[in-house]
Each structure stands twice: as C-alpha cells, then as structure tokens.
Design a protein around this motif. Structure first.
Motif, short mmCIF file in Angstrom:
data_model
loop_
_atom_site.label_atom_id
_atom_site.label_comp_id
_atom_site.label_asym_id
_atom_site.label_seq_id
_atom_site.Cartn_x
_atom_site.Cartn_y
_atom_site.Cartn_z
N GLU A 77 -37.63 38.82 7.47
CA GLU A 77 -36.93 39.67 6.51
C GLU A 77 -35.45 39.82 6.82
O GLU A 77 -34.65 40.11 5.93
CB GLU A 77 -37.61 41.04 6.48
CG GLU A 77 -37.39 41.76 5.18
CD GLU A 77 -37.81 43.22 5.25
OE1 GLU A 77 -38.14 43.77 4.21
OE2 GLU A 77 -37.77 43.82 6.36
N GLU B 273 -48.80 40.96 0.63
CA GLU B 273 -47.42 40.53 0.37
C GLU B 273 -46.64 40.30 1.66
O GLU B 273 -45.59 39.67 1.65
CB GLU B 273 -46.70 41.56 -0.48
CG GLU B 273 -47.22 41.63 -1.92
CD GLU B 273 -46.72 40.48 -2.78
OE1 GLU B 273 -45.95 39.65 -2.27
OE2 GLU B 273 -47.12 40.42 -3.95
N LEU C 114 -44.81 33.58 -0.06
CA LEU C 114 -43.97 34.12 -1.15
C LEU C 114 -42.62 34.60 -0.65
O LEU C 114 -41.62 34.48 -1.32
CB LEU C 114 -44.71 35.26 -1.84
CG LEU C 114 -45.95 34.81 -2.62
CD1 LEU C 114 -46.68 36.01 -3.17
CD2 LEU C 114 -45.55 33.87 -3.74
N ARG C 115 -42.61 35.11 0.57
CA ARG C 115 -41.33 35.60 1.09
C ARG C 115 -40.31 34.45 1.16
O ARG C 115 -39.15 34.65 0.86
CB ARG C 115 -41.52 36.24 2.46
CG ARG C 115 -40.20 36.72 3.05
CD ARG C 115 -40.35 37.86 4.03
NE ARG C 115 -40.62 39.11 3.37
CZ ARG C 115 -40.98 40.23 3.99
NH1 ARG C 115 -41.12 40.23 5.29
NH2 ARG C 115 -41.19 41.34 3.32
N GLN D 119 -40.31 31.88 -0.69
CA GLN D 119 -40.03 31.38 -2.03
C GLN D 119 -39.08 32.29 -2.79
O GLN D 119 -38.38 31.85 -3.68
CB GLN D 119 -41.32 31.28 -2.86
CG GLN D 119 -42.18 30.10 -2.51
CD GLN D 119 -43.32 29.96 -3.50
OE1 GLN D 119 -43.13 29.78 -4.69
NE2 GLN D 119 -44.54 30.06 -3.00
N THR D 120 -39.15 33.59 -2.49
CA THR D 120 -38.45 34.53 -3.38
C THR D 120 -37.48 35.48 -2.68
O THR D 120 -36.71 36.14 -3.35
CB THR D 120 -39.47 35.41 -4.14
OG1 THR D 120 -40.21 36.18 -3.20
CG2 THR D 120 -40.42 34.58 -4.96
N PHE D 121 -37.54 35.59 -1.38
CA PHE D 121 -36.70 36.57 -0.69
C PHE D 121 -35.52 35.86 -0.04
O PHE D 121 -35.70 34.99 0.81
CB PHE D 121 -37.54 37.31 0.35
CG PHE D 121 -36.82 38.45 1.03
CD1 PHE D 121 -36.75 39.70 0.42
CD2 PHE D 121 -36.21 38.28 2.26
CE1 PHE D 121 -36.09 40.75 1.04
CE2 PHE D 121 -35.54 39.33 2.89
CZ PHE D 121 -35.48 40.58 2.27
N LYS D 122 -34.33 36.23 -0.47
CA LYS D 122 -33.14 35.54 0.03
C LYS D 122 -32.79 35.98 1.44
O LYS D 122 -32.63 37.16 1.70
CB LYS D 122 -31.95 35.82 -0.88
CG LYS D 122 -32.05 35.15 -2.23
CD LYS D 122 -30.83 35.50 -3.07
CE LYS D 122 -30.96 34.87 -4.44
NZ LYS D 122 -29.92 35.35 -5.36
N LEU E 44 -33.50 29.13 -1.60
CA LEU E 44 -34.94 29.33 -1.82
C LEU E 44 -35.50 27.97 -2.23
O LEU E 44 -35.16 27.46 -3.30
CB LEU E 44 -35.18 30.39 -2.90
CG LEU E 44 -34.73 31.80 -2.52
CD1 LEU E 44 -34.68 32.72 -3.72
CD2 LEU E 44 -35.64 32.39 -1.45
#
Lengths: 611, 611
Positions: B260, B418, B563-564, B566-569, B579
């Motif tokens: 993160e 998630e 998903l992180r 794929q979608t979290f910059k 991404l």
C-alpha cells in the motif's frame, strides 16, 4: 411543494395493512423521486443482507415530480428492490402509462412489503386502495392479465403485472405494463420479487389533477425545448431503437455469439429497424408525454410466426435474441420478444443466458444429457424459442438458464464460468465494453451490475456532445485520460434523470440540465434549485445505492468487467481492437468518487453529501 | 546416457515398499530433470483433483543432469507436488548440498507416495534405502533435526527435513536442508504435504561418482564461462540478495505495508544488505558448485535477538518480514527469519500473511476479539515475532494466518478478501507487479501462482540484456508491446533452467543458452541437442504444468493479478505510476502460447510439443 403529492402508499401483504405516508421536503429535495428516492428508502428500511425473495425484502415503485406533466418523456416510473439475480441493489425504469395513472390517483409511489399467503393483486382507484384475490389472473401471461383486469374493471385502468416468469421466480423475471404495448421493468428480476410476495399485479385508475408552482413558465420552458427534441428524435421515431442495429454492428458494438464474434453485417441488416419498418411495422408507440415515439407496433400476418401483434423488438432485444444467438430471422425474434413479454422475463438476460448455453454446447461443456435432449446451436431460431418457453415456464434446462449466467455456470460447473458474461451477476446489454472505455467503466461500476443506462455514456463517446458537463466534443471512446471523471459526471446526471423521471432519450435529443432545473423550480416551487444542487443530488443518489451495495458485500472485487471483455480481442473490418484498461480507470474512478481503495465511500464523502 | 543415473527411488509410505525405477531416454531428453521431469511425472501419475494433503498426492524430489558436476550453480534439486496452499501445481527449487548428496548416492530423484501410519524418516546410504521411525525427531525444529540425525549417523549425511510447521500442516510449510545454513524449499507448502504423509525427513549419504560423456570438453566449456559469472556475481557475493533492498525500494519495487505504501527509504537502508555486511555478517555461504556465494552467515551477539546464528535473511525475507510489515529492525528480521527456518515455514507467505493481518487490524476489519487479544500493528517487531511463532505452532490466530491470505480472508469474511494479495492462492514475493509489466504478466500466468522466478524476467526489464533471446537491450518495464512474447521466452528458458538445475543467478551472471546446450551434450552425450530443442523443452515443460493446472480447474479466471496491483496506484518520488494492463497482455500471451481464449492449451499445441 407542488407537483408532488407527497403521498406514498405502503402495503404490507403479510398483515394486509395499507397506509399512506409522506416524507420530509428535504428528502424529496435531496432524492427527487424515482429510483433515487427508492434507493434512499431501500437503504433506510431494508437490511442489505436479506434474502431478495424472502419476506423482508421490499419493492419501491416511484414516479417522479415531472410525471403527469407535459414535460417531454416524463411518463415514467421506477422500481427499486434488492435483486434476486445479482444479490445487490436493483432498479428498473419504465415508460408507458402506469406511472402517470398512479400520479393521477393522487400518489407518488407505492411500497410493497411482506408476503401474501395467497396470490393477490392491488387495486387503486383514487383514494380507494384494496388487496384483491388474484385467482382469476394467477398463471395468466401478462397481456392476458391486462385484458382480464380491464374487462373486470374498466378499460381506463393501467395494469402493471408479472407473468408466469415472475410467479415462478425466474431470477430475471420482469414486470410488464401497457398490455399489448408491453413496456417492461425488465432488468434485475424485480418480477421475481413481486412473485415471491404472491403479488400478481397492481392496477390503477386515477382522476385527479396536480397543481404546479408556475404552470405558465413551465409551459413556456417546455415549448423552448420541445421542437429540438422532436427534431433530434426523428431517427428514433423513424426506426425505433432498432434503427441502431446496423450502425452499432458496423464498428463492433453489437453483441455477437456470446461476445465472441467480430462482425456479422448480413445478419444485422436482416434484423435491423430499417428492415422492420419495411416489413412488419404497423405503427409507432409513444409513452405518456413523449414527443419522440420510439416504440414499435408490429404485426406478423403470415408464416410460422403469424399472430404476433403489438410491441416490436427493441435494439437490445435484437441484440440479445438476435446477434448474441446468431438468429437472423426478424420475425422469429419478434415472436421470441412477444414470448418474453408474455412470460414476463427480461429479453436481455434471456438472450444472454441462451447464447451462453449455445457456446457451452458448441465447446462441448454441456451436451444433450444436460439440456434434456436439446441440441443447442447458434443460429437455431427454433431452439431459441423453445428455450424462451422453457425459461418462462421454468421447465427442464430452462430452470438452470433462468438462474442467470452466473448461477447457471456454477450449477453446470467445469469451465462454464469462463463463458458466463456478467458483472455482479447482471448480463450486459447489447453494447460492447470493448467498443467504449467509458461504457466498460460504467459496466464495472454501475450499481445494478453491467448496465448501459446508469451512465448512458456511450453516445457521448462517439457522436454526441454535452457542453453543460464540459464536453464540447465527444469523449474519445478509446481514451483513458479523464474517462473516470467523464463517467462519473454522466452517472450522476443520469441518476437524477432516473429520479426526476424523464427518459434518457429526452436527454440525448436535447433536454438540458438547465431545463431540468428550471422545470423542477416551476413544478415544485423550489425557486433556488441550481444545476450544482442537481448534480450533487446525482452524486448523493449514486452513493446511497453504493452504500446499500457495500452492505451487500460489494467492493472493488465486484467492480470488474467480464473476463471476455478484458482479454478477448474483438476483431473485424471497421472494429478498433481494444481491451479496456479497467484497472487504471477504476483507480481513477475511486479517487474522483471520494471512495477508498476498495471502493467504499469515505466518511467525509458521506457527510459532504448529507445522505 | 551419462551424467544421469536413470535411477529414481519410489517409496510408498503406506506399504513401506521401496523400489528404484528408470525412465525412457526420450522422457529425460524431453523433460531433462528437476521440476520439468517432476511436472511430467505428476501429470502422468496424480489425478489433479486429489486432496493435496490426502494419501493420493505424491511428492517428486528430483535433481538434474548437471547436479554433482562442476557446472557453476548446479548444486540444486526441485520438489514437485500438488499444493495445499493453492490447490494447483507446486514446485520449489533449492540449492545447498542435499541434491548433490542424493546424486552421489546413485540416484536422480525420489518419489514419495502414500502415507505412513507413524512418523518416519527415510535414510539413504548408496544402495541402502530404509524407512526409520522418526520418534527421536518428530516435533523438533529443523536445525535440531539436522543435528540429531548427524549425531545418530555421521556428519557426512545431508538432511532434508520439515519442522513443526510441516508436521502441523501449515499451508505454506517449507522443507529445509543444510542445518544452520538453512536452505529452503520454501514456496507452495510442500512441507505440509510431507507432514501429511508423516514423513519428517530424508537423510542421504552417497559415495559414488558419475561419469560424464566428455569431461574434458565440459571442463573447458565451464572454464570459459566461469570467470564472467564470478565477475558479474560480485555484487551478490558482496551483499547477498539483500544487497538489492535499497535499489529496489528506490523505484517502487520493494513491498511495503501490504503493497500500500509508495516509498520507505529510511527503513530500507536500515534493513539493507549493506547494513547487514557492516553489522551482523560473519561469513558467506555457497551452495554446491557455486562460484558466486550469495548466501549470508550472520551472528547476533547482543541485545534482545542475541543467539541468532547461521543463515542471514535473503532479499525476499527482508521484503516480506521487513517492508511488508514496516519492521525496520534488521536483527528482529534476522530473528524472525531464523524462527521461520526452524519451524519450517516460508518467509514470503509468512510475512505476507502477517502484513495482511496488520492491514486488517488497521482498517478495523479484525480486532482483539479475532486475534486473541493481540494488537497487530504495522511496524511492531514483537508482534511480528509472536505471530511467526503462532503460525509455526499453528496456535490461536496463527492457525488462521497459517492458511495463507486467500483462505484466511474467507475465514475472516467481510471485506478481508480485498486485502488478501495473492494469485492462485500464492502470495507474491518481494517484487511489485506495478514496477514491471512483464513481472505482472508472470505473476498472472506462472503455474504455481504469483511467482517471480518462473519467468525471472524483471532483471531483463530494467538492466540486463539477453541477446540469445533477441533482447539486446532491456525490455522496457512499462511497455506492453511484445511483452507477452518476452515473458513466454523467459518462462520457457527458466523452466529448463529449473529442470537442468542450475541457479537463475548463474543465468543472470552470464551462463548462456549456448553453454547449457554444450554442457548437456558434454554431460549426457546427446551430441545433437540444440538451443531450439532446449527452448522447445521449456515450452513443453511450461505446458505440462499448465495441463496439470487445467485438470485442477485453472483457466483464464485464475490468470490474474491481485486487485491491489491492478487498481491501486503506487506513488512516490522515483516511482513511475503504473497499473499493468493485464487484460491486453493476457490476450496476447494466450495467442503466443497457442492456448485458447480461456487459457487451455489447444490440442495442436499439445501434439506439437509431444507432451
């Protein structure tokens, strides 16, 4: 408030208790009506964890403040519930005359709670609201039900009813209105929820007139916009939504062979709106207060499909029963369309489920042992029709297909899941996510699943402009830059449109945000309502739906595209090969929405919106 | 054939039957050894639907044709099975001395079948193979087990053993060798499969020498390449893999805070290989036949972690116990590393699982009621160590974390899913998919799940070249064009490398395809083996693993990214925001692989490869 009765009927089918309630003016101002208000009530009243087909689910039928007025395309109402197909927020929006009749009876909406022991229908005549036995209509198809109730009461009533599909709780059962003219609350299986409550129909007759705050100015403002709408709507009037088939097919937007094929120009031509106009069209249908009249009236006078009479297939139906199944016989599709309407099942999910079965059969994942001996091949119109009947009756293999592709794939097992094209359990309609990045993002994020009308962006990604939202030219359909913001603006606006209750074709033919705000002020009397407040209401409405979904367990993992649209290239002459970069767009979407990284609205956002 | 004994031990622990078998030369030629041959045997012998911890699963330990020779970095073996962590194909590859010892004993591998009633270990001394009671070592940690067996037999044996983690079937239990020097078959929980069979250890002593086809030419060819490898390996020799921490952190490749956080330069500096060299390093470790010596030997002489002595933490461990958990105390990580090695649990999955728990705790998805009263905060080294122990012992909350993040998220429920970062159930190691599109595609498609060594592409996306594969300059790490082909070429090559059994650091420091082929010819005597045949073997090996996975139910739906990623910059100074467009890359990947649109190898492809 003028233009709104502030009277919502509440019927508890468990206790047979009927009451009428009003809401705070602030609630109306913040949610406006229609699906926005329905979403707010659902969010406040229904635990998102309830079984959609259980006694605790509720259905909210709501008109909008414009319904009943002369505002173009305002003869509409919405239904909101928790969907048995998707397990999340459901709305469906419809034209026709039922909403207007409810408004004339003196109400803005009706809430259905509980579950009747025996099949019933609700009859409303102005102040009289009663629950009646449905013995004479249970088991009847929708057009028959309309006829029986009209015979029993009067031709002046408007009937909203489920068919056998809803009674048997096909997961994508629709609710139908307007008899032979067959308008549909099609998506998300709201008809199954009605069936689960043993509620067959709601018939309404109204004789009241509502007052408007400033009828003169309203009239004048409508006049200013009407001519343009009529002018811009000519294409829709000429060929109906079906007029789009050839064009959309030409660049890879029309659904073909469970989204696997690139082009099918000969087929498209044979099932086009132009062909319909030349052959079986007998008239045009307009919803209440509409000045476009995109509805088709058809009659088939000979051949195997002789006897079809009434509503002709829409673009979506041609896409789903036609292109998706590679059935290129317009009359067969028209027959299938009428069957769907009579059984009360959504043509989009029906076509998608059958195309899914056709691909599974072709790939050898299912065979006659699963289908009960039926050879299910692409292009076979007889099989198409047979399966529609089996789904409508929930018979044999139709029972599995009536679960929708997501659940059907689970039941079938193996690699079937790879061919189940849906988002959040809802099968996409007849527009290809690969043809428009904005549409792709809309499918991924729409609260009810793969929905093209929640954002209704695609027109604005290719041909239309919307200067009031800052788009003086169409937003390049394959661009990524700024796409999230673009989609959000349209989702917010269209959420308001579904709440005020005007038709999206009204918007695409010329109704402006400025007009909506003026009309709202002239109708209700909020003289200080601004475009900013309107768009903020759209944002609020979008978020309240999302919050219900969050309660259902929705998060980023569900905001996705069908794998086929993410990874399978659609190719063919005139088709721009594109696989939407959903990850990047979603990341930007969450940022712009004020949601956290898994798609949960942040508390600051919720506070700011005063939900 | 020379260089290969063509003798594989088969031990059935249910019947105690021990046999030795040989294979067709063609099988060796097509699968070479190591994990390639293991995959072929698994595919032929094990039903992909079996319970990984059930009696029907098997484990294949295999050396390669180069093992035992002077070929640089060839002191390796592989383990192959069906993984209890992922439910799909599992392999793990290891250096050290055990493989060499097995080869010296006269065998190329050992297959474990069935399940012993009571804890046992296998003892091999040249031609004598016996199953012994494990009473004296069951329950002991790995280093202790090594010591006990050496005391009981002789210091000359090599011991491969599970710890309490494997005995208790922690889903990512490892198998350890080399005592205090702690080499690990770390990934995929193969230790749990060994535990499920009540097999504690395999101890080997060998005294044989194998003949090579052309030892002179082999020697000469090795000499030609060795100096370069030694030269290019200096960085690894100086600082170990840990030397990469600062560099990888600087551009956003080092894992931070459950993926993160963007940057953490101060932390990275404190736990770097450079810092290790300055503080606790006491020596360097080299596997058999290695001329690089990247292993670290450390000793902590004071403070709370006094007593740690032996293998120092690798880059991956520093990433997963350090960066992922924001623990910036090198000694604490070294202590945690030793604990993982003693319990026999994978440091990568352990760190990932703990970081996952830290994020859930921070987000309020779990609290003390779930964790048994433990406050689990990022950066808390005491909690890190406590949780490692609890996982190793499978106690309390450690039992849930020991399931791996995918299953743990299911057990915890809510939005936990998630934050569970994995592909096919395997937690990614310490390289960020957002930093390299090729790595991203490798994670999505690697047969064992999120694996960086199956393709080992990332070095070739930033700094290294590989002219023999057509890459005269590094493949731009954020490019998409040609990425699928690039990844496939490396996956095929690295599959061969894992089968011949050389180390990937051997490749990255200068061993060429040309050398591998020459050596294969000089070792075995296939004088006509070509680079083309080698790369085709790589393709075959990749596909046989895929085919096993297809049997497990793997298809396109599983070839994805967390998903992180794929979608979290990921953002921060020096970090290129990216991404990975996985959909497009996957589509091209399938095309290049000759797989269908859901990722199933086409029958033409299978025929062409002669699987």
């Amino acid at each position: 408030m003028k233009g709104i009765w502030n009277k919502i009927i509440r019927v508890d089918l468990t206790t047979n208790n009927i009451s009428v309630q009003s809401l705070d003016e602030s609630t109306w101002r913040r949610y406006l009506g229609g699906s926005g208000l329905g979403a707010k009530l659902l969010y406040d009243e229904v635990n998102p964890k309830v079984d959609p087909l259980g006694v605790e689910n509720k259905i909210y039928f709501l008109t909008g403040p414009f319904c009943g007025s002369a505002i173009p395309t305002s003869g509409r109402h919405a239904a909101v519930t928790k969907s048995p197909l998707t397990g999340v927020f459901a709305e469906s929006d419809i034209g026709g005359y039922w909403g207007n009749e409810l408004k004339k009876a003196g109400y803005d909406g009706i809430i259905i709670e509980g579950k009747s022991e025996k099949p019933v229908y609700i009859y409303i005549e102005d102040d009289e609201i009663s629950i009646k036995s449905a013995d004479s209509i249970w088991g009847k198809h929708t057009i028959e039900t309309d006829e029986i109730l009209k015979t029993q009461w009067t031709d002046d009533i408007q009937v909203m009813t489920i068919g056998p599909g809803g009674e048997k709780m096909v997961k994508y059962a629709s609710i139908m209105t307007d008899g032979k003219d067959s308008r549909a609350l099609g998506r998300c299986g709201i008809g199954a929820v009605m069936g689960s409550k043993n509620l067959k129909a709601i018939a309404v007759k109204g004789t009241k007139s509502i007052e408007y705050h400033n009828p003169e100015k309203l009239k004048e403002s409508i006049r200013e916009i009407a001519q343009g709408v009529r002018e811009n709507g000519k294409g829709l009037n000429n060929y109906g939504t079906a007029g789009g088939v050839i064009g959309h097919e030409s660049y890879g937007n029309f659904p073909l062979k469970n989204w696997e094929l690139g082009r099918w120009p000969e087929g498209a031509e044979k099932i086009s709106g132009q062909r319909m106009t030349e052959t079986i069209l007998t008239g045009k249908y307009r919803c209440k207060s509409c000045i476009i009249a995109c509805g088709r009236i058809i009659k088939i006078e000979e051949g195997p499909y002789k006897g079809v009479e009434g509503a002709g297939p829409e673009y979506e139906t041609l896409g789903m029963l036609g292109g998706m199944c590679l059935v290129d016989n317009l009359e067969a599709i028209a027959f299938g369309n009428e069957l769907c309407n009579k059984y009360g099942i959504d043509t989009i999910s029906t076509g998608a489920s059958i195309a899914f079965a056709m691909e599974l059969f072709e790939k050898g994942i299912i065979d006659e042992t699963t289908t009960g001996g039926i050879e299910i091949k692409f292009g076979d119109e007889k099989v198409l029709i047979k399966l529609i009947e089996m789904i409508g009756k929930r018979e044999g293999f139709g029972e599995i297909l009536g679960e929708g592709v997501r659940k059907a794939a689970e039941i079938i097992g193996g690699n079937a899941v790879e061919y189940a094209i849906h988002v959040k359990g809802l099968e996409p309609p007849a527009h290809d996510a690969r043809a428009y990045n904005g549409l792709a993002l809309s499918y991924a994020t729409s609260n009810r699943g793969a929905c093209h009308v929640a954002g209704f962006t695609h027109g604005y990604e290719r041909t239309n402009t919307f200067p009031e939202l800052g788009y003086d030219k169409p937003h390049d359909r394959h661009s990524v830059e700024g796409k999230a913001e673009f989609v959000i603006k349209f989702q917010n606006l269209m959420g308001v449109v579904d709440s005020l209750k005007v038709c999206k074709f009204g918007i695409s033919t010329g109704i402006k945000i400025k007009s909506l705000v003026e009309w709202l002020n002239y109708v209700v009397g909020w003289e200080d309502y601004t475009p900013e407040e309107l768009l903020m209401a759209g944002d609020r409405i979008y978020n309240v739906k999302r919050l219900f979904n969050v309660g259902c367990g929705v998060s980023r993992k569900d905001d996705t595209l069908p794998l086929r649209h993410q990874t399978f290239k659609r190719e063919g002459e005139g088709v721009v090969v594109n696989l939407p970069p959903i990850g990047r767009m979603l990341s930007e979407y969450y940022d712009h929405r004020g949601w956290d990284e898994i798609g949960i609205p942040k508390s600051e956002k919720i506070d700011e919106l005063n939900i």
